[in-house]
Design a protein around this motif. Structure first.
Motif, PDB file in Angstrom:
ATOM      1  N   ASP A   1      -3.934  98.606  20.777  1.00  0.00           N
ATOM      2  CA  ASP A   1      -2.550  98.709  20.242  1.00  0.00           C
ATOM      3  C   ASP A   1      -2.598  98.513  18.649  1.00  0.00           C
ATOM      4  O   ASP A   1      -2.995  97.563  18.162  1.00  0.00           O
TER       5      ASP A   1
ATOM      6  N   LEU B   1       2.129  97.784  13.569  1.00  0.00           N
ATOM      7  CA  LEU B   1       2.638  98.276  12.386  1.00  0.00           C
ATOM      8  C   LEU B   1       2.804  97.157  11.408  1.00  0.00           C
ATOM      9  O   LEU B   1       3.280  96.016  11.698  1.00  0.00           O
TER      10      LEU B   1
ATOM     11  N   ARG C   1      10.455 100.628  16.375  1.00  0.00           N
ATOM     12  CA  ARG C   1       9.133 100.109  17.167  1.00  0.00           C
ATOM     13  C   ARG C   1       8.654  99.005  16.291  1.00  0.00           C
ATOM     14  O   ARG C   1       8.329  99.387  15.063  1.00  0.00           O
TER      15      ARG C   1
ATOM     16  N   VAL D   1       2.226 100.452  18.519  1.00  0.00           N
ATOM     17  CA  VAL D   1       2.063 101.577  18.779  1.00  0.00           C
ATOM     18  C   VAL D   1       0.559 101.632  19.984  1.00  0.00           C
ATOM     19  O   VAL D   1      -0.545 101.435  19.238  1.00  0.00           O
TER      20      VAL D   1
ATOM     21  N   ILE E   1      -2.374 103.063  21.914  1.00  0.00           N
ATOM     22  CA  ILE E   1      -3.166 104.332  21.660  1.00  0.00           C
ATOM     23  C   ILE E   1      -4.423 104.178  22.696  1.00  0.00           C
ATOM     24  O   ILE E   1      -4.454 102.861  23.259  1.00  0.00           O
TER      25      ILE E   1
ATOM     26  N   SER F   1      -2.746 109.311  20.893  1.00  0.00           N
ATOM     27  CA  SER F   1      -1.591 108.548  20.323  1.00  0.00           C
ATOM     28  C   SER F   1      -0.311 108.990  21.061  1.00  0.00           C
ATOM     29  O   SER F   1       0.225 110.044  20.623  1.00  0.00           O
TER      30      SER F   1
ATOM     31  N   ASN G   1       3.016 110.247  22.964  1.00  0.00           N
ATOM     32  CA  ASN G   1       4.461 110.159  22.385  1.00  0.00           C
ATOM     33  C   ASN G   1       5.645 110.214  23.600  1.00  0.00           C
ATOM     34  O   ASN G   1       5.521 111.128  24.365  1.00  0.00           O
TER      35      ASN G   1
ATOM     36  N   ASP H   1       2.632 108.125  27.833  1.00  0.00           N
ATOM     37  CA  ASP H   1       2.143 106.754  27.465  1.00  0.00           C
ATOM     38  C   ASP H   1       0.880 106.405  27.569  1.00  0.00           C
ATOM     39  O   ASP H   1       0.408 107.437  28.222  1.00  0.00           O
TER      40      ASP H   1
ATOM     41  N   MET I   1       0.926 111.414  14.211  1.00  0.00           N
ATOM     42  CA  MET I   1       1.720 110.026  14.864  1.00  0.00           C
ATOM     43  C   MET I   1       1.320 108.641  14.076  1.00  0.00           C
ATOM     44  O   MET I   1       0.634 108.896  12.918  1.00  0.00           O
ATOM     45  N   ILE I   2       1.656 107.631  14.627  1.00  0.00           N
ATOM     46  CA  ILE I   2       1.153 106.355  14.095  1.00  0.00           C
ATOM     47  C   ILE I   2      -0.326 106.440  14.775  1.00  0.00           C
ATOM     48  O   ILE I   2      -0.450 106.601  16.066  1.00  0.00           O
ATOM     49  N   GLU I   3      -1.561 106.608  13.836  1.00  0.00           N
ATOM     50  CA  GLU I   3      -2.688 106.681  14.593  1.00  0.00           C
ATOM     51  C   GLU I   3      -3.828 106.040  13.945  1.00  0.00           C
ATOM     52  O   GLU I   3      -3.669 105.626  12.799  1.00  0.00           O
TER      53      GLU I   3
END
Lengths: 377, 377
Positions: free
Chosen positions: B49, B52, B63, B66, B68, B85, B87, B93, B321-323
């Protein structure tokens, strides 16, 4: 004389450099010019005459030998081999190739790994000179493969078992000679014929009397009237021809589009393909493209052309000039990606200065040596 | 807990495998599933996880973390790292990613060098699952770079000094928070703002009160009426915005074409780009494309997209993405080829499990380690 030149390549240049001994200017004969790029990276080149087994006739001309220019890129104890087979159609000859090499100033590049920038510089230095540019490109890829210790097909993630069968070209000639050539071509599964002259019917009839092998034809822009082209293509289709290259002049794309709407028969662009950016337009009229490394500036452009053509749902053929094993091997390593191979350029000569890719029962056979996998004979 | 999981990655899996000691199933926790491909090549994966720093709001949702899935490809004593990651927009997911991995049967492949055939198999196994496919792709490229002992940028012939500056995304929020975010983003030369909600004017006004930095905007398909889009784009242009991503829904390509004819302002396709074959059509309405590895199945497709877009004279942006640093480094190695980078995905998190590509004064900085150049923290 020929043997001497070949021994010269092997003994005085290649062997020394492969052994890690720097090539000195005083070891080089007058024939073998050196273009110093910088202290570490050197490009050398040498003229060589490929001798044809048979006089070769296409719609435009006949010839007995083909002058090429061989290149060597020497950096970090590794030599990459390249080749230019200049084409008169594009205003090239061995002198224009050498003139291009003498314009190069690669001193700002330190390493063949700067290859994107090197190709960008080389490609933009002049208009034309495609075969000279290909000779730089091929030598760099051979070097890169050797440096990373992988054969090029492996670098590109390809399966060497998926190399295609190559067609074998039967030159335009009198029926008894044609029959003899077809017999000599026994190991090849596919024949290629130049059409677009008055001898088309005689050629096809002669061949069909001795073999039912698939035939591919190249018209080299031979028909100027679309109605004539259509009538000839219908006839070729009935004769079991698989596809046709460049039935009409490159400029007549609307006529080719008209042809495609009239008949279900693959039409491949050859002379019409001069650069990457042509491909989206060609997709509206042609079913495929014929990529020749010597026409497109080399492997780096061919890789892009393959990507672009595939995305546009086009077939891909690779062709060649009369070339040594260096140029043929460069194309052969790409060939698991293509649909049709016409890579018999070094089969038609009897003094290939390199060993490398073989043709066994008509199929291209790559070896597992790094880079191109070629060695001077 | 978080520290334990990170140490776990480093000590029990990666270090052992890097030392050439085979990873045994009994060393793996229940969280770390193993997918045996064959005796020699293994794929392992692990959920993780990403946390953020700030709650993240775009036109569709908000959110705080995120999930992954990290992958490791282990072959020949070398580990390649990859990342998915997933989307929600594309029905992905972490469970769908793992479900995809469990469908894979790579036992017919013996070597990551079979990568063209592997990608072909992986890409065609299902529709969708792009981020799961990217996790395989990235791990294979990392492995290849390590095996050939070259960083990926060098494998692709690129100049690592030519990496671009990345934009930094300022999430939609209240004015005082936005001002704080802009201050925190001091080292970034370019800001990116999500637009397409009712807060557009407030966001831009707030930012323009504190900085004159170039702004890029992403509307995430926010405007459904072309007239509204045109009016907003005119206003954004006046506010010093550099370009806009996806002003209208992906399906409304004719409206985007209408927009482009009305105003001289770069429009970049994001959601409208789902596969390579979209690009020729997009070229008629958009000035450029935003390539995201997690959306396009990975590096192998991104390389083709870059070739295709360049041939069609389009601009190229890479987004993310958030990666973790794994996914960001994969894009960063390609970035010397692109025009616009939006690769801040791992800057927005505070528990990156990998070191690798850095951002220094807003510019992507690659290291010279082979492959992706990433190491587990």
């Amino acid at each position: 004389m020929r043997t001497n030149r070949r021994n010269f390549i092997k003994s005085s240049i290649s062997t020394l450099a492969l052994a890690g001994i720097p090539v000195r200017f005083n070891l080089i004969s007058k024939e073998h010019k050196i273009n110093f790029l910088n202290d570490k990276m050197k490009l050398t080149y040498k003229k060589y005459d490929l001798r044809l087994k048979h006089t070769f006739t296409i719609a435009r001309s006949s010839r007995d030998f083909v002058p090429i220019v061989l290149t060597e890129l020497n950096h970090d104890g590794i030599i990459g081999y390249g080749e230019s087979s200049p084409n008169v159609r594009y205003h090239e000859d061995s002198e224009s190739v050498i003139s291009f090499f003498n314009k190069l100033n690669l001193s700002k590049f330190n390493d063949p790994f700067d290859y994107v920038a090197i190709f960008d510089y080389v490609d933009n230095l002049t208009n034309g000179d495609a075969s000279a540019k290909a000779a730089i490109d091929i030598a760099i890829y051979d070097w890169l493969g050797k440096k990373m210790n992988v054969p090029l097909y492996k670098l590109w993630g390809l399966d060497k078992n998926k190399t295609p069968y190559t067609s074998f070209t039967i030159g335009i000639d009198k029926p008894d000679i044609v029959r003899k050539k077809v017999e000599e071509a026994e190991e090849y599964k596919i024949l290629k014929i130049k059409v677009g002259t008055d001898s088309d019917k005689e050629m096809i009839d002669t061949i069909r009397k001795v073999t039912n092998k698939p035939i591919r034809v190249d018209a080299n822009e031979g028909w100027k009237q679309k109605e004539v082209a259509l009538e000839r293509i219908k006839w070729l289709k009935d004769e079991g021809v698989e596809f046709i290259e460049q039935p009409m002049p490159a400029s007549q794309i609307d006529d080719v589009k008209w042809l495609r709407d009239k008949i279900d028969f693959p039409i491949i662009a050859d002379e019409a393909l001069t650069k990457l950016e042509d491909i989206p337009t060609l997709a509206s009229a042609y079913d495929g493209i014929n990529i020749k490394l010597q026409k497109c500036n080399g492997i780096h452009v061919a890789l892009k052309m393959i990507t672009l053509a595939r995305a546009l749902n086009m077939k891909i053929m690779m062709g060649c000039m009369i070339e040594s094993n260096v140029g043929i091997s460069a194309a052969a390593h790409l060939s698991p990606m293509i649909d049709y191979a016409d890579l018999d350029g070094n089969v038609l000569i009897n003094n290939d200065p390199f060993n490398g890719t073989k043709i066994i029962d008509g199929k291209l056979v790559l070896n597992d040596n790094p880079g191109l996998g070629v060695t001077p004979i």
